[in-house]
Design a protein around this motif. Structure first.
Motif, PDB file in Angstrom:
ATOM      1  N   ASN A  40      15.609   6.084   7.825  1.00 15.27           N
ATOM      2  CA  ASN A  40      15.001   5.438   8.989  1.00 15.27           C
ATOM      3  C   ASN A  40      13.476   5.467   8.905  1.00 15.27           C
ATOM      4  O   ASN A  40      12.796   4.480   9.199  1.00 15.27           O
ATOM      5  CB  ASN A  40      15.469   6.117  10.275  1.00 15.27           C
ATOM      6  N   ARG A  41      12.940   6.614   8.503  1.00 16.51           N
ATOM      7  CA  ARG A  41      11.482   6.722   8.394  1.00 16.51           C
ATOM      8  C   ARG A  41      10.954   5.902   7.220  1.00 16.51           C
ATOM      9  O   ARG A  41       9.836   5.377   7.271  1.00 16.51           O
ATOM     10  CB  ARG A  41      11.077   8.188   8.268  1.00 16.51           C
ATOM     11  N   ALA A  42      11.740   5.768   6.183  1.00 19.05           N
ATOM     12  CA  ALA A  42      11.337   4.925   5.053  1.00 19.05           C
ATOM     13  C   ALA A  42      11.257   3.457   5.473  1.00 19.05           C
ATOM     14  O   ALA A  42      10.358   2.726   5.034  1.00 19.05           O
ATOM     15  CB  ALA A  42      12.322   5.091   3.896  1.00 19.05           C
ATOM     16  N   TRP A  43      12.196   3.003   6.329  1.00 21.29           N
ATOM     17  CA  TRP A  43      12.150   1.612   6.789  1.00 21.29           C
ATOM     18  C   TRP A  43      10.904   1.373   7.645  1.00 21.29           C
ATOM     19  O   TRP A  43      10.313   0.285   7.593  1.00 21.29           O
ATOM     20  CB  TRP A  43      13.400   1.258   7.575  1.00 21.29           C
ATOM     21  N   ILE A  44      10.495   2.366   8.418  1.00 22.42           N
ATOM     22  CA  ILE A  44       9.253   2.235   9.202  1.00 22.42           C
ATOM     23  C   ILE A  44       8.067   2.063   8.259  1.00 22.42           C
ATOM     24  O   ILE A  44       7.203   1.196   8.463  1.00 22.42           O
ATOM     25  CB  ILE A  44       9.067   3.464  10.114  1.00 22.42           C
ATOM     26  N   PHE A  45       8.038   2.875   7.210  1.00 23.34           N
ATOM     27  CA  PHE A  45       6.968   2.747   6.220  1.00 23.34           C
ATOM     28  C   PHE A  45       6.990   1.362   5.569  1.00 23.34           C
ATOM     29  O   PHE A  45       5.953   0.709   5.418  1.00 23.34           O
ATOM     30  CB  PHE A  45       7.111   3.832   5.153  1.00 23.34           C
ATOM     31  N   GLY A  46       8.177   0.904   5.174  1.00 22.84           N
ATOM     32  CA  GLY A  46       8.280  -0.401   4.523  1.00 22.84           C
ATOM     33  C   GLY A  46       7.828  -1.539   5.419  1.00 22.84           C
ATOM     34  O   GLY A  46       7.187  -2.493   4.956  1.00 22.84           O
ATOM     35  N   ALA A  47       8.142  -1.446   6.712  1.00 22.41           N
ATOM     36  CA  ALA A  47       7.707  -2.486   7.653  1.00 22.41           C
ATOM     37  C   ALA A  47       6.185  -2.516   7.759  1.00 22.41           C
ATOM     38  O   ALA A  47       5.566  -3.594   7.773  1.00 22.41           O
ATOM     39  CB  ALA A  47       8.333  -2.238   9.022  1.00 22.41           C
ATOM     40  N   ALA A  48       5.545  -1.337   7.847  1.00 23.44           N
ATOM     41  CA  ALA A  48       4.081  -1.281   7.909  1.00 23.44           C
ATOM     42  C   ALA A  48       3.471  -1.839   6.634  1.00 23.44           C
ATOM     43  O   ALA A  48       2.473  -2.567   6.668  1.00 23.44           O
ATOM     44  CB  ALA A  48       3.625   0.159   8.139  1.00 23.44           C
ATOM     45  N   PHE A  49       4.072  -1.520   5.496  1.00 24.76           N
ATOM     46  CA  PHE A  49       3.591  -2.024   4.202  1.00 24.76           C
ATOM     47  C   PHE A  49       3.652  -3.546   4.166  1.00 24.76           C
ATOM     48  O   PHE A  49       2.707  -4.218   3.734  1.00 24.76           O
ATOM     49  CB  PHE A  49       4.437  -1.423   3.084  1.00 24.76           C
ATOM     50  N   LEU A  50       4.763  -4.108   4.637  1.00 24.39           N
ATOM     51  CA  LEU A  50       4.970  -5.556   4.609  1.00 24.39           C
ATOM     52  C   LEU A  50       3.973  -6.282   5.510  1.00 24.39           C
ATOM     53  O   LEU A  50       3.310  -7.241   5.083  1.00 24.39           O
ATOM     54  CB  LEU A  50       6.403  -5.870   5.041  1.00 24.39           C
ATOM     55  N   ILE A  51       3.850  -5.839   6.752  1.00 19.40           N
ATOM     56  CA  ILE A  51       3.001  -6.576   7.696  1.00 19.40           C
ATOM     57  C   ILE A  51       1.530  -6.394   7.357  1.00 19.40           C
ATOM     58  O   ILE A  51       0.719  -7.305   7.568  1.00 19.40           O
ATOM     59  CB  ILE A  51       3.315  -6.162   9.143  1.00 19.40           C
ATOM     60  N   ASN A  52       1.157  -5.248   6.799  1.00 21.26           N
ATOM     61  CA  ASN A  52      -0.222  -5.077   6.330  1.00 21.26           C
ATOM     62  C   ASN A  52      -0.557  -6.126   5.276  1.00 21.26           C
ATOM     63  O   ASN A  52      -1.629  -6.738   5.301  1.00 21.26           O
ATOM     64  CB  ASN A  52      -0.408  -3.674   5.757  1.00 21.26           C
ATOM     65  N   ALA A 100      -4.159  -5.047  -1.246  1.00 21.75           N
ATOM     66  CA  ALA A 100      -4.556  -4.537  -2.561  1.00 21.75           C
ATOM     67  C   ALA A 100      -5.084  -3.110  -2.454  1.00 21.75           C
ATOM     68  O   ALA A 100      -4.630  -2.205  -3.171  1.00 21.75           O
ATOM     69  CB  ALA A 100      -5.619  -5.451  -3.176  1.00 21.75           C
ATOM     70  N   PHE A 101      -6.037  -2.903  -1.550  1.00 22.95           N
ATOM     71  CA  PHE A 101      -6.651  -1.580  -1.436  1.00 22.95           C
ATOM     72  C   PHE A 101      -5.660  -0.546  -0.888  1.00 22.95           C
ATOM     73  O   PHE A 101      -5.566   0.571  -1.390  1.00 22.95           O
ATOM     74  CB  PHE A 101      -7.872  -1.646  -0.515  1.00 22.95           C
ATOM     75  N   GLY A 102      -4.937  -0.928   0.167  1.00 20.02           N
ATOM     76  CA  GLY A 102      -4.014   0.003   0.794  1.00 20.02           C
ATOM     77  C   GLY A 102      -2.863   0.387  -0.119  1.00 20.02           C
ATOM     78  O   GLY A 102      -2.406   1.538  -0.107  1.00 20.02           O
ATOM     79  N   SER A 103      -2.385  -0.563  -0.925  1.00 23.80           N
ATOM     80  CA  SER A 103      -1.275  -0.264  -1.830  1.00 23.80           C
ATOM     81  C   SER A 103      -1.678   0.789  -2.851  1.00 23.80           C
ATOM     82  O   SER A 103      -0.910   1.721  -3.143  1.00 23.80           O
ATOM     83  CB  SER A 103      -0.815  -1.539  -2.547  1.00 23.80           C
ATOM     84  N   LEU A 104      -2.884   0.648  -3.407  1.00 25.16           N
ATOM     85  CA  LEU A 104      -3.332   1.634  -4.383  1.00 25.16           C
ATOM     86  C   LEU A 104      -3.562   2.989  -3.723  1.00 25.16           C
ATOM     87  O   LEU A 104      -3.188   4.039  -4.276  1.00 25.16           O
ATOM     88  CB  LEU A 104      -4.611   1.151  -5.065  1.00 25.16           C
ATOM     89  N   ALA A 105      -4.165   2.971  -2.529  1.00 22.30           N
ATOM     90  CA  ALA A 105      -4.410   4.233  -1.825  1.00 22.30           C
ATOM     91  C   ALA A 105      -3.092   4.943  -1.511  1.00 22.30           C
ATOM     92  O   ALA A 105      -2.974   6.166  -1.671  1.00 22.30           O
ATOM     93  CB  ALA A 105      -5.205   3.979  -0.542  1.00 22.30           C
ATOM     94  N   ILE A 106      -2.092   4.197  -1.086  1.00 21.60           N
ATOM     95  CA  ILE A 106      -0.786   4.786  -0.786  1.00 21.60           C
ATOM     96  C   ILE A 106      -0.098   5.266  -2.059  1.00 21.60           C
ATOM     97  O   ILE A 106       0.537   6.339  -2.089  1.00 21.60           O
ATOM     98  CB  ILE A 106       0.096   3.775  -0.034  1.00 21.60           C
ATOM     99  N   ALA A 107      -0.218   4.479  -3.136  1.00 13.31           N
ATOM    100  CA  ALA A 107       0.404   4.875  -4.401  1.00 13.31           C
ATOM    101  C   ALA A 107      -0.134   6.211  -4.893  1.00 13.31           C
ATOM    102  O   ALA A 107       0.602   7.005  -5.508  1.00 13.31           O
ATOM    103  CB  ALA A 107       0.180   3.795  -5.459  1.00 13.31           C
ATOM    104  N   LEU A 108      -1.397   6.496  -4.631  1.00 11.50           N
ATOM    105  CA  LEU A 108      -1.981   7.777  -5.012  1.00 11.50           C
ATOM    106  C   LEU A 108      -1.652   8.873  -4.008  1.00 11.50           C
ATOM    107  O   LEU A 108      -1.672  10.066  -4.352  1.00 11.50           O
ATOM    108  CB  LEU A 108      -3.506   7.636  -5.145  1.00 11.50           C
ATOM    109  N   SER A 109      -1.351   8.460  -2.776  1.00  7.57           N
ATOM    110  CA  SER A 109      -1.104   9.443  -1.715  1.00  7.57           C
ATOM    111  C   SER A 109       0.318   9.991  -1.734  1.00  7.57           C
ATOM    112  O   SER A 109       0.544  11.171  -1.426  1.00  7.57           O
ATOM    113  CB  SER A 109      -1.380   8.809  -0.339  1.00  7.57           C
ATOM    114  N   VAL A 110       1.293   9.158  -2.069  1.00  8.44           N
ATOM    115  CA  VAL A 110       2.696   9.576  -1.987  1.00  8.44           C
ATOM    116  C   VAL A 110       3.001  10.762  -2.907  1.00  8.44           C
ATOM    117  O   VAL A 110       3.676  11.721  -2.478  1.00  8.44           O
ATOM    118  CB  VAL A 110       3.631   8.388  -2.275  1.00  8.44           C
ATOM    119  N   PRO A 111       2.550  10.767  -4.172  1.00 10.29           N
ATOM    120  CA  PRO A 111       2.833  11.959  -4.999  1.00 10.29           C
ATOM    121  C   PRO A 111       2.245  13.242  -4.415  1.00 10.29           C
ATOM    122  O   PRO A 111       2.868  14.311  -4.516  1.00 10.29           O
ATOM    123  CB  PRO A 111       2.178  11.610  -6.343  1.00 10.29           C
ATOM    124  N   ILE A 112       1.064  13.150  -3.814  1.00 12.12           N
ATOM    125  CA  ILE A 112       0.471  14.330  -3.182  1.00 12.12           C
ATOM    126  C   ILE A 112       1.341  14.774  -2.016  1.00 12.12           C
ATOM    127  O   ILE A 112       1.561  15.973  -1.802  1.00 12.12           O
ATOM    128  CB  ILE A 112      -0.965  14.019  -2.724  1.00 12.12           C
TER     129      ILE A 112
END
Length: 716
Positions: free
Chosen positions: A186-198, A207-219
């Motif tokens: 459920n929380r993953a779908w919330i994240f995916g919706a925010a990713f899509l509408i952004n 472009a910027f947010g995707s890279l920032a998130i890609a670096l943030s998730v492993p942390i």
């Protein structure tokens, strides 16, 4: 679940929803105050007559294409080029919000300005949600929201509607933190919706947010002690993949347009829009608090990156004074370190945005530009700064955490004082908006219903005029050769070259025939220095049988002339206006002859006038005189001078203006065509940077605005 439990659950949901609506309403009220007097001029106020017109047209085209079954990316500009919406932002995420207004028939520029206010409010609300999630403090949320929504940089970007809609970035980070705290589908779908509408709202933020998130998730995975756990990675990867799949139909036209027309950012242009560290100490010269101290008058708005002093000071306090025990009872993912995950990621985002904003001056973005196609299309790396602002707003809100240690009324009072201080620092109103007359022209209404098969070309082809052509095309939505955007197709560039010569190159008419042009609309009052060349070209084509006159429409001084190309419209005579004499006793053919020969003024039965003084851009001290002349076929009842975007209204005195009757003898009802108003001093409450506009009330009671003049009026 019992009925009692169900009732309590729905009551809780209702209370929470009401609370969120109240918070959003507060940010909307702040948006109105911070952008004042935009709210009183929603139908015509813009930052300038360029990108706001383009964005208003994009919003309108998205709506028109969706509701009329048209191909979304094949717009009506730059005909016959394909995927022309991909030359700019698509703004689909914003259309989702303003769609009800468009269904109700609200005018495109009004829709744009309502979207502007909603964008400010939503951006503040998004940062509020992120800050409150981390700190569990509404006070901290307000501080983060106000900083992110109203920092000085955003007011240097008022022409770019999409940059007012940055709320999805903090919500994207908030959704990721929410997921990291307790991974679930459920929380993953919330994240995916925010990713899509952004991504649908702003491609830069995608472009910027995707890279920032890609670096943030492993942390986040490390902090959650699940760096290699399938249950952590699978839901968030699947939700992101699904979002990218849904985005594919939107992203593919950008790739296709790049392939067809070579739309890639030029390294020289990208370098020009790459920031230097010193740009982080620059802001708009008109900023009320920092305009003089950190003036960026020698650069453009893309380099005004200064975020304000309080955000930086508060962020520093958060890193210095916050202790590990301050996070007890909060929603933060703490981990084994002094700082929780949210603070670590905030620092990461600040660093990413700063180094990214340096663009080609620094290896980080330079490598992305060279090797990642998505970043090759980024014209303005300086906009990476918004990633820094997201992290900075979060850090500033964290500074409130030590105040919550005692949770007494004193700490609460200090927190709300900080909210007031931050709001005061960010306050920039009143803003000097450009408020031009933007009512549809008669020719635009005619084009909407006229029975022609091909495209329209509007002259002149100066770039500045193309923005207005796009805005006015929201009345008719017919295919146009004209257009303006971040890129142009080669066929249009060739047309520009052919028509720029004097005389106009013979191949110009051949190119129009090949493109399937039906009509050429000539806006006489915009021709300026190109008038002789255009008249000569029209005479030549009419004599040669390549073009034929269709009709003339009233607008401003000399109106708009429409001509048909006989190859595309062999039956153009059906569109001809009847040969009926006008108030000056002239038939349409008579007026055409006068226009083409340049022997006097052809008839135009519109209400219009001129502002002789002050000149646009005037910088003056002491008394100010506003004067000029006005004419109307029904007579002029009153002339009113407007200052400060119409906040101050003063009636002008009228007098006989010598010589105007000789130029326009068909306005016998306007006996006192001159007007004048002298003000000895700048009125109280009027900013030095203001505008001057004149409103004409004609004999029928109809009001007409003259073009807006921006001036600077300094008190002695």
């Amino acid at each position: 679940m019992t009925g009692f439990e169900s009732s309590n659950r729905w009551s809780l949901i209702t209370v929470r929803t009401l609370r969120e609506l109240i918070v959003f309403a507060v940010f909307l009220l702040l948006a109105i105050v911070m952008t004042w007097p935009l709210a009183t001029n929603l139908d015509r106020a813009v930052a300038g007559p360029s990108d706001p017109y383009l964005n208003a047209w994009i919003l309108d085209w998205d709506f028109y294409a969706i509701t009329h079954g048209r191909t979304l990316f094949d717009t009506n500009m730059f005909y016959p080029a394909r995927d022309t919406l991909a030359f700019s932002e698509n703004l689909l995420g914003i259309v989702l919000v303003v769609f009800p207004l468009q269904l109700a028939g609200v005018a495109p520029l009004t829709v744009h300005n309502v979207a502007m206010l909603l964008g400010f409010a939503f951006t503040g609300y998004g940062a509020f949600v992120l800050s409150r999630l981390v700190t569990r403090s509404p006070i901290a949320g307000m501080i983060g929201g106000i900083i992110f929504a109203f920092l000085p940089w955003r007011f240097g970007q008022l022409g770019h509607l999409q940059h007012m809609w940055a709320g999805w970035l903090p919500l994207l980070l908030a959704a990721m933190l929410y997921y990291a705290r307790k991974p679930s589908w459920n929380r993953a779908w919330i994240f995916g919706a925010a990713f899509l509408i952004n991504a649908l709202t702003n491609l830069h933020w995608f472009a910027f947010g995707s890279l920032a998130i890609a670096l943030s998730v492993p942390i986040a995975a490390i902090f959650a002690n699940q760096p290699f756990e399938r249950r952590f990675w699978l839901p968030i990867i699947v939700s992101t993949a699904l979002s990218l799949a849904l985005l594919t139909p939107v992203l593919l036209p950008y790739r296709e347009a790049s392939r067809l027309y070579g739309i890639r950012s030029d390294a020289t242009e990208t370098m020009n829009y790459s920031a230097r560290p010193s740009d982080w100490l620059r802001t708009s010269p008109s900023h009320r608090v920092y305009g003089k101290l950190f003036s960026g008058a020698d650069t453009d708005g893309e380099h005004w990156l200064f975020p304000g002093l309080l955000p930086v000071v508060l962020a520093g306090c958060a890193l210095i004074f916050v202790r590990r025990e301050d996070w007890e009872g909060t929603a933060a993912v703490r981990g084994p370190h002094r700082f929780p995950l949210a603070v670590i990621l905030a620092v990461l985002w600040v660093a990413l945005g700063f180094f990214g904003s340096l663009g080609l001056h620094f290896p980080f973005h330079r490598l992305l530009f060279e090797f990642v196609p998505l970043f090759r299309g980024i014209r303005v790396p300086a906009r990476w700064a918004v990633i820094s602002y997201t992290g900075l707003a979060l850090l500033a809100s964290v500074a409130v955490v030590p105040l919550m240690r005692g949770r007494g009324w004193i700490n609460g009072a200090v927190g709300w004082l900080l909210v007031v201080a931050v709001a005061a620092e960010m306050h920039t109103a009143p803003i000097r908006w450009y408020t031009p007359p933007v009512t549809p022209r008669d020719v635009d209404r005619w084009l909407a219903a006229a029975p022609f098969a091909g495209a329209v070309l509007q002259l002149p082809l100066r770039q500045d005029d193309q923005y207005e052509y796009l805005l006015r095309s929201t009345t008719h939505h017919r295919r146009m050769i004209n257009g303006v955007s971040g890129a142009t197709p080669p066929a249009y560039d060739r047309l520009l070259t052919l028509q720029a010569s004097d005389p106009i190159a013979p191949g110009f008419i051949d190119a129009l025939d090949r493109l399937g042009v039906s009509l050429v609309v000539v806006h006489v009052d915009l021709l300026a220095e190109r008038a002789p060349a255009v008249r000569d070209w029209l005479r030549q084509q009419i004599r040669g049988g390549r073009m034929t006159f269709v009709r003339h429409f009233n607008d401003t001084m000399q109106g708009d002339y429409v001509f048909a190309l006989t190859r595309t419209e062999p039956e153009a005579a059906w569109m001809r206006a009847p040969e009926v004499a006008d108030r000056a006793g002239r038939t349409p053919t008579d007026n055409l002859s006068i226009f083409l020969s340049n022997e006097g003024r052809s008839y135009c039965g519109a209400t219009f006038g001129m502002i002789d003084s002050p000149a646009p851009g005037l910088r003056t001290k002491g008394p100010l005189t506003v004067g000029g002349w006005v004419l109307s076929p029904t007579g002029v009842g009153e002339v009113t001078v407007l200052l400060g975007n119409g906040r101050i209204r003063r009636p002008a005195e009228r007098f006989l203006y010598q010589g105007i009757d000789n130029l326009f003898p068909w306005y016998p009802r306007t006996t006192l065509s001159g007007y004048r108003l002298t003000l000895d001093r700048r009125p109280d409450g009027l900013s030095a940077d203001t505008d001057v506009q004149v409103e004409i009330t004609d004999g029928s009671g109809k009001r007409t605005l003259l073009p807006d003049h921006w001036i600077t009026w300094i008190r002695r």
